[in-house]
Design a protein around this motif. Sequence first.
Motif, PDB file in Angstrom:
ATOM      1  N   MET A   1      46.452  57.977 -14.270  1.00 38.95           N
ATOM      2  CA  MET A   1      47.363  58.082 -13.672  1.00 38.95           C
ATOM      3  C   MET A   1      48.331  56.696 -13.246  1.00 38.95           C
ATOM      4  N   THR A   2      49.413  57.784 -13.421  1.00 38.45           N
ATOM      5  CA  THR A   2      50.509  56.805 -12.738  1.00 38.45           C
ATOM      6  C   THR A   2      51.116  57.579 -11.250  1.00 38.45           C
ATOM      7  N   ASP A   3      51.854  56.546 -10.125  1.00 34.81           N
ATOM      8  CA  ASP A   3      52.166  56.306  -9.354  1.00 34.81           C
ATOM      9  C   ASP A   3      53.008  58.264  -9.134  1.00 34.81           C
ATOM     10  N   GLU A   4      53.437  58.565 -10.213  1.00 35.11           N
ATOM     11  CA  GLU A   4      54.472  59.529  -9.412  1.00 35.11           C
ATOM     12  C   GLU A   4      53.422  61.242  -9.622  1.00 35.11           C
ATOM     13  N   ARG A   5      52.130  60.536 -10.070  1.00 33.02           N
ATOM     14  CA  ARG A   5      52.048  61.994 -10.447  1.00 33.02           C
ATOM     15  C   ARG A   5      50.923  62.738  -9.371  1.00 33.02           C
ATOM     16  N   GLN A   6      50.849  63.698  -8.181  1.00 36.31           N
ATOM     17  CA  GLN A   6      49.903  64.207  -7.529  1.00 36.31           C
ATOM     18  C   GLN A   6      48.449  63.852  -7.580  1.00 36.31           C
ATOM     19  N   PRO A   7      47.559  63.225  -6.438  1.00 39.40           N
ATOM     20  CA  PRO A   7      46.577  63.037  -6.495  1.00 39.40           C
ATOM     21  C   PRO A   7      45.648  63.927  -7.279  1.00 39.40           C
ATOM     22  N   ILE A   8      44.412  63.939  -7.562  1.00 43.45           N
ATOM     23  CA  ILE A   8      43.774  65.041  -8.082  1.00 43.45           C
ATOM     24  C   ILE A   8      43.167  64.702  -6.520  1.00 43.45           C
ATOM     25  N   ARG A   9      42.863  66.837  -6.221  1.00 36.92           N
ATOM     26  CA  ARG A   9      42.890  66.644  -4.711  1.00 36.92           C
ATOM     27  C   ARG A   9      41.006  67.231  -4.877  1.00 36.92           C
ATOM     28  N   VAL A  10      40.048  66.962  -4.267  1.00 38.00           N
ATOM     29  CA  VAL A  10      38.824  67.623  -4.345  1.00 38.00           C
ATOM     30  C   VAL A  10      37.976  67.586  -3.359  1.00 38.00           C
ATOM     31  N   LEU A  11      37.483  68.576  -3.465  1.00 38.04           N
ATOM     32  CA  LEU A  11      36.873  69.268  -2.435  1.00 38.04           C
ATOM     33  C   LEU A  11      34.864  69.076  -2.734  1.00 38.04           C
ATOM     34  N   VAL A  12      33.760  68.293  -2.122  1.00 35.02           N
ATOM     35  CA  VAL A  12      32.644  67.952  -2.140  1.00 35.02           C
ATOM     36  C   VAL A  12      31.554  68.640  -1.491  1.00 35.02           C
ATOM     37  N   VAL A  13      31.111  69.653  -1.822  1.00 34.06           N
ATOM     38  CA  VAL A  13      30.268  70.995  -1.720  1.00 34.06           C
ATOM     39  C   VAL A  13      29.206  69.956  -1.999  1.00 34.06           C
ATOM     40  N   GLU A  14      28.097  69.658  -0.526  1.00 37.30           N
ATOM     41  CA  GLU A  14      26.728  69.356  -0.529  1.00 37.30           C
ATOM     42  C   GLU A  14      26.186  69.507   1.160  1.00 37.30           C
ATOM     43  N   ASP A  15      25.086  69.749   0.191  1.00 41.13           N
ATOM     44  CA  ASP A  15      24.546  70.113   1.926  1.00 41.13           C
ATOM     45  C   ASP A  15      23.877  69.229   2.668  1.00 41.13           C
ATOM     46  N   ASP A  16      23.731  68.223   1.715  1.00 38.98           N
ATOM     47  CA  ASP A  16      23.251  66.991   2.495  1.00 38.98           C
ATOM     48  C   ASP A  16      24.102  65.933   3.090  1.00 38.98           C
ATOM     49  N   PRO A  17      23.919  65.975   4.125  1.00 43.68           N
ATOM     50  CA  PRO A  17      25.405  65.460   5.223  1.00 43.68           C
ATOM     51  C   PRO A  17      25.873  63.416   4.975  1.00 43.68           C
ATOM     52  N   VAL A  18      24.290  63.227   4.069  1.00 45.17           N
ATOM     53  CA  VAL A  18      23.908  61.664   4.204  1.00 45.17           C
ATOM     54  C   VAL A  18      25.088  61.584   2.425  1.00 45.17           C
ATOM     55  N   ALA A  19      24.611  62.421   1.741  1.00 49.28           N
ATOM     56  CA  ALA A  19      24.893  62.352   0.212  1.00 49.28           C
ATOM     57  C   ALA A  19      26.187  63.187   0.124  1.00 49.28           C
TER      58      ALA A  19
END
Length: 230
Positions: free
Chosen positions: A1-19
């Motif tokens: 990844m170069t600095d000019e690229r937009q970061p890849i946006r990630v949604l974490v879907v996990e029912d365990d709050p600690v995890a």
Amino acid sequence: MTDERQPIRVLVVEDDPVAADAHVMYVGRVPGFVAVGKAHTGAEARRILDRTPVDLLLLDLHLPDVHGLQLARSLRAGGHHADVIAVTSARDLAVVREGVSLGVVQYVLKPFTFATLRDRLMRYAEFHAAAGEASGQDEVDRALAALRAPTPAALPKGLSAPTLQRVTGALREAPDGLTATGLAEAVGISRITARRYLEHLVDTGRAARSPLYGQVGRPELVYRWVPQGR
């Protein structure tokens, strides 16, 4: 990844709050990625996706209100096109095959370390960055190989996978933790060798160490297994 690229946006879907918190932290440690939110149910994930641009779901398949693949299917039908890295403890290959048609690009088996997730994310980033028209079959094959053919992380010199498996098993079965001496006796290796394996587990985020006080002389270190979620 170069600095000019937009970061890849990630949604974490996990029912365990600690995890979920751990996975958000892991994502934030990988260059080129940003966690834009976390959801503990399928319904919460849908609400976030309706208002937040997301490129990639880090999706636990066993949610309290819906199976992860069912959620992926409904998201596709609803016009959401985010890719999916499935997180699961299940090893059913039929589920793996079904996921391919629903945008599941990688599977990560629980429990996993930061190093494992980082490898999958970096491979996904390489695949995600591929754009334009391929010059030929070789270029197509390279793009798919980056995504589909992860190589196992190499162990440090002098460590072996079979012994690491025995060490890991012994540590997981010791709720109060083990010292290097205790592990050496349990596994049948030298104390120095046991210490090397324990430090490797600490370095990869699978174990934590703390001083063991209450004895004469320099306190010994005790190592405990760090659960990675279901």
